[in-house]
Design an enzyme around this catalytic site. Structure first.
Site, PDB file in Angstrom:
ATOM      1  N   ARG A 153      23.923  17.664  32.435  1.00 55.58           N
ATOM      2  CA  ARG A 153      24.301  18.765  32.527  1.00 55.58           C
ATOM      3  C   ARG A 153      24.073  18.277  34.593  1.00 55.58           C
ATOM      4  O   ARG A 153      24.565  18.163  34.973  1.00 55.58           O
ATOM      5  CB  ARG A 153      24.051  20.073  32.291  1.00 55.58           C
ATOM      6  CG  ARG A 153      25.009  20.165  31.443  1.00 55.58           C
ATOM      7  CD  ARG A 153      24.509  22.268  30.867  1.00 55.58           C
ATOM      8  NE  ARG A 153      24.595  22.590  32.044  1.00 55.58           N
ATOM      9  CZ  ARG A 153      24.545  24.210  32.673  1.00 55.58           C
ATOM     10  NH1 ARG A 153      22.374  23.667  32.346  1.00 55.58           N
ATOM     11  NH2 ARG A 153      24.132  25.193  33.053  1.00 55.58           N
ATOM     12  N   ILE A 154      22.504  18.076  34.505  1.00 51.29           N
ATOM     13  CA  ILE A 154      21.592  17.715  35.991  1.00 51.29           C
ATOM     14  C   ILE A 154      22.025  16.671  36.358  1.00 51.29           C
ATOM     15  O   ILE A 154      22.204  15.992  37.158  1.00 51.29           O
ATOM     16  CB  ILE A 154      20.154  18.117  36.011  1.00 51.29           C
ATOM     17  CG1 ILE A 154      19.915  19.991  35.368  1.00 51.29           C
ATOM     18  CG2 ILE A 154      19.901  17.553  36.829  1.00 51.29           C
ATOM     19  CD1 ILE A 154      18.596  20.232  35.988  1.00 51.29           C
ATOM     20  N   ASP A 173      21.289   6.340  29.759  1.00 50.03           N
ATOM     21  CA  ASP A 173      21.088   7.635  29.022  1.00 50.03           C
ATOM     22  C   ASP A 173      22.006   7.457  27.259  1.00 50.03           C
ATOM     23  O   ASP A 173      22.492   6.274  27.517  1.00 50.03           O
ATOM     24  CB  ASP A 173      22.081   9.005  28.540  1.00 50.03           C
ATOM     25  CG  ASP A 173      22.222  10.249  28.322  1.00 50.03           C
ATOM     26  OD1 ASP A 173      21.429   9.681  27.071  1.00 50.03           O
ATOM     27  OD2 ASP A 173      21.628  10.973  28.630  1.00 50.03           O
ATOM     28  N   PRO A 204      14.976  15.622  28.871  1.00 51.29           N
ATOM     29  CA  PRO A 204      13.719  16.543  28.822  1.00 51.29           C
ATOM     30  C   PRO A 204      12.757  15.773  28.564  1.00 51.29           C
ATOM     31  O   PRO A 204      12.906  14.908  28.301  1.00 51.29           O
ATOM     32  CB  PRO A 204      14.691  17.113  27.590  1.00 51.29           C
ATOM     33  CG  PRO A 204      16.300  16.191  27.375  1.00 51.29           C
ATOM     34  CD  PRO A 204      16.299  15.454  28.822  1.00 51.29           C
ATOM     35  N   ASN A 209       9.529   9.944  24.436  1.00 50.56           N
ATOM     36  CA  ASN A 209      10.165   9.341  26.662  1.00 50.56           C
ATOM     37  C   ASN A 209       8.388   9.977  26.922  1.00 50.56           C
ATOM     38  O   ASN A 209       8.519   9.613  28.215  1.00 50.56           O
ATOM     39  CB  ASN A 209      11.092   9.773  27.044  1.00 50.56           C
ATOM     40  CG  ASN A 209      11.896  11.348  26.657  1.00 50.56           C
ATOM     41  OD1 ASN A 209      10.121  12.310  27.098  1.00 50.56           O
ATOM     42  ND2 ASN A 209      12.368  12.252  27.287  1.00 50.56           N
ATOM     43  N   ASP A 256       9.022  16.617  42.185  1.00 52.07           N
ATOM     44  CA  ASP A 256       8.933  18.566  41.898  1.00 52.07           C
ATOM     45  C   ASP A 256       7.878  18.673  41.164  1.00 52.07           C
ATOM     46  O   ASP A 256       7.362  19.917  40.808  1.00 52.07           O
ATOM     47  CB  ASP A 256      10.267  18.832  42.407  1.00 52.07           C
ATOM     48  CG  ASP A 256      10.130  20.498  41.817  1.00 52.07           C
ATOM     49  OD1 ASP A 256       9.600  20.906  42.921  1.00 52.07           O
ATOM     50  OD2 ASP A 256      10.677  21.015  40.863  1.00 52.07           O
ATOM     51  N   GLU A 261       0.299  19.686  36.221  1.00 51.63           N
ATOM     52  CA  GLU A 261       0.332  20.918  37.758  1.00 51.63           C
ATOM     53  C   GLU A 261       0.136  21.812  36.695  1.00 51.63           C
ATOM     54  O   GLU A 261      -0.121  22.597  37.989  1.00 51.63           O
ATOM     55  CB  GLU A 261       1.644  20.777  37.781  1.00 51.63           C
ATOM     56  CG  GLU A 261       2.865  20.729  35.944  1.00 51.63           C
ATOM     57  CD  GLU A 261       4.350  20.491  36.569  1.00 51.63           C
ATOM     58  OE1 GLU A 261       5.109  21.340  35.770  1.00 51.63           O
ATOM     59  OE2 GLU A 261       4.850  20.189  38.036  1.00 51.63           O
ATOM     60  N   HIS A 293       7.032  22.458  41.698  1.00 48.67           N
ATOM     61  CA  HIS A 293       8.412  22.709  41.079  1.00 48.67           C
ATOM     62  C   HIS A 293       9.082  23.862  40.812  1.00 48.67           C
ATOM     63  O   HIS A 293       9.427  24.615  40.045  1.00 48.67           O
ATOM     64  CB  HIS A 293       6.995  23.377  39.594  1.00 48.67           C
ATOM     65  CG  HIS A 293       8.064  22.554  38.525  1.00 48.67           C
ATOM     66  ND1 HIS A 293       7.391  22.651  37.054  1.00 48.67           N
ATOM     67  CD2 HIS A 293       9.409  22.884  38.568  1.00 48.67           C
ATOM     68  CE1 HIS A 293       8.071  21.964  36.214  1.00 48.67           C
ATOM     69  NE2 HIS A 293       9.230  22.152  36.537  1.00 48.67           N
TER      70      HIS A 293
END
Length: 326
Positions: A153-154, A173, A204, A209, A256, A261, A293
């Site tokens: 989606r993103i 992908d 994700p 990955n 981001d 983090e 983030h």
């Protein structure tokens, strides 16, 4: 029904209170991060909702299970902080959040443009009345090839946004998205790495990955490539990124989210001593933009995340399968 809401931010409170009334549910709300030390806050609760700063591991899941917690929700899309498989073994049902892809996609485009136009350096100079142009010559998107890794989606929305700039778009992908096949050319990963001037990550985080961006994959990229990560920090090996910036193999980073983090983002650390050397070393380079983030952080996304977090638990407790149940 009673739900313990961990890591509640001030911007979530209005939506939390609205849902408590709408769904007739009791919410115990705290800024505390879920841990063995804070587990007792969930005493008497059937559901627990959290964000992503705590590690919901086997030990904590055992404690929640012993306390009678049957439902978990994370008010984030990412759920790698939860041992979902073990939760299911215990009979604890888990859901994550969902929100429209536009906010993260817009932020990604902003990151790309800021890297291309050296905006971090320009901003710093402006603060000290240095309005010189040396070293600030940028590039135009129409002349570049942009590689998009992940076309869910993103990633698909990023491709739609990019299509207006006239750049060449490559996509990679495991599953092709028919909605973007007219806008991007699907290629294998090695070709995307070799031909892209800009690479942006939208997958994700999975075991398969983890550290997909590493010394070997960076070596396959163009010299001076721009890398953007508005997905998950652990997709990229932090040490490899440092080496890539030091050697100038990487022309710029727009991050981001980044490995390490946890415990840094979403908090004010102006008077703290923090020990994550690589994180802060990378942060100081003139061609590295690291934000807290926040790509997801819009009014619409926060409302959707809270809604999934509370409504998801209520639906699962009612015996239904919630749309984002894992």
């Amino acid at each position: 029904m009673k739900i313990m809401v961990y890591e509640a931010r001030k911007d979530e409170l209005a939506d939390l209170n609205r849902l408590a009334k709408e769904l007739d549910v009791e919410l115990d709300i705290s800024e505390a991060v879920p841990s063995m030390e804070t587990a007792e806050l969930a005493a008497g609760c059937q559901g627990v909702s959290m964000l992503g700063q705590g590690k919901i591991d086997r030990e904590l899941l055992d404690r929640f299970h012993q306390m009678g917690v049957g439902y978990l929700s994370t008010r984030t899309i990412g759920h790698n902080h939860i041992d979902v498989a073990y939760a299911k073994e215990l009979g604890i049902r888990v859901c994550n959040a969902s929100y429209a892809p536009n906010g993260v996609a817009d932020f990604t485009i902003m990151m790309i443009l800021m890297c291309l136009r050296h905006y971090k350096q320009a901003l710093w100079r402006g603060y000290v009345n240095d309005f010189s142009l040396g070293g600030l010559q940028g590039r135009e998107m129409k002349d570049l090839t942009v590689g998009v890794i992940g076309t869910g989606r993103i990633g698909a929305q990023v491709i739609r946004n990019l299509s207006g700039f006239g750049c060449r778009i490559l996509a990679h992908d495991l599953y092709h998205n028919a909605t973007v096949e007219s806008l991007a050319d699907y290629v294998d990963l090695d070709r995307l790495l070799a031909e892209s001037d800009v690479i942006t990550l939208h997958v994700p985080l999975l075991e398969s990955n983890y550290h997909m961006i590493n010394r070997d994959t960076i070596a396959k990229m163009k010299d001076g490539v721009i890398l953007v990560n508005c997905s998950r920090g652990e997709l990229a090996d932090l040490e490899a990124l440092v080496e890539g910036i030091e050697s100038e193999k990487l022309g710029a980073l727009g991050m981001d989210t980044s490995e390490g983090e946890e415990g840094i983002i979403h908090e004010d650390h102006r008077v703290d001593i923090l020990a994550n050397r690589n994180w802060f070393y990378l942060h100081q380079f003139r061609n590295v933009i690291m934000t807290q983030h926040m790509a997801f952080y819009t009014d619409a996304a926060v409302e959707s995340m809270v809604d999934c977090g509370i409504r998801g638990i209520c639906r699962m407790a009612a015996g239904e399968r919630f749309v984002t149940e894992l």
